[in-house]
Enzyme design. Sequence first.
Site: not given
Lengths: 139, 139
Positions: A7, A80, A129
């Site tokens: 994502h 992010h 991440e």
Amino acid sequence: MLGRLNHVGVATPSIDDAVARYRDVLGATQIGEAFDLPAQGVRVCFVDTPNSQIELLEPLGPESPIAKFLEKNPLGGQHHVCFEVPDIHAAKAELEGKGVRILGEPRIGAHGTPVIFAHPRDMGGMLTEFMETPREGAH
Amino acid sequence: MLGRLNHVGVATPSIDDAVARYRDVLGATQIGEAFDLPAQGVRVCFVDTPNSQIELLEPLGPESPIAKFLEKNPLGGQHHVCFEVPDIHAAKAELEGKGVRILGEPRIGAHGTPVIFAHPRDMGGMLTEFMETPREGAH
């Protein structure tokens, strides 16, 4: 190791407004229910694209890391990116072995699997991440 | 309408350094050749994930929009997201009909198909590209 782009995390001052935009302006049809993730200080909502997801992030209170981001970017914006890895502990060890600073210990992320964050300074300015790929049958 | 997340556009002061990081630190194995896109003032390189792409963008000269981004973010960082649409002219008309400001006319993007950019102010602070899905057999 570079796995799926699970994502893109997008900060927003209002998940409700952002969801309305993805639904009514961009035509998104797969939009999850928003939920709180108090350990990370955020309210979260996933909008699906056919191959990936947008993770909408709204601050839960003024101490949220998203609140600080929104001070600099009041409209919101890209916060992010998240890549999948098969094993979070192996990924952490491998990244640290290559000099990448990992922010804290693995914790459970919005998909219910462990995640880590790498320092933007070691990732070309991009908060990055890594999340363990959900097992079959999981969310 | 919300199509595939074709890529995340990532500004970098050096595609060479960024490619080395994606290859050596993140383990990317599918990395295209860098090429210049003078009409947009950028040098471009695509790094594949299994489901999407990272589009590395380096400025071609001081007038490049990426040069301005790097003044504010010297390490680089997330610059835009790109969603696929089946027809760029239909997408432009639909978005404009919903009050979204489109920056200029459709032009040929890095994948060889027409693209438009929507104003970040109408997209939750996020510069948003729409690109016509490449036809079968095209790049």
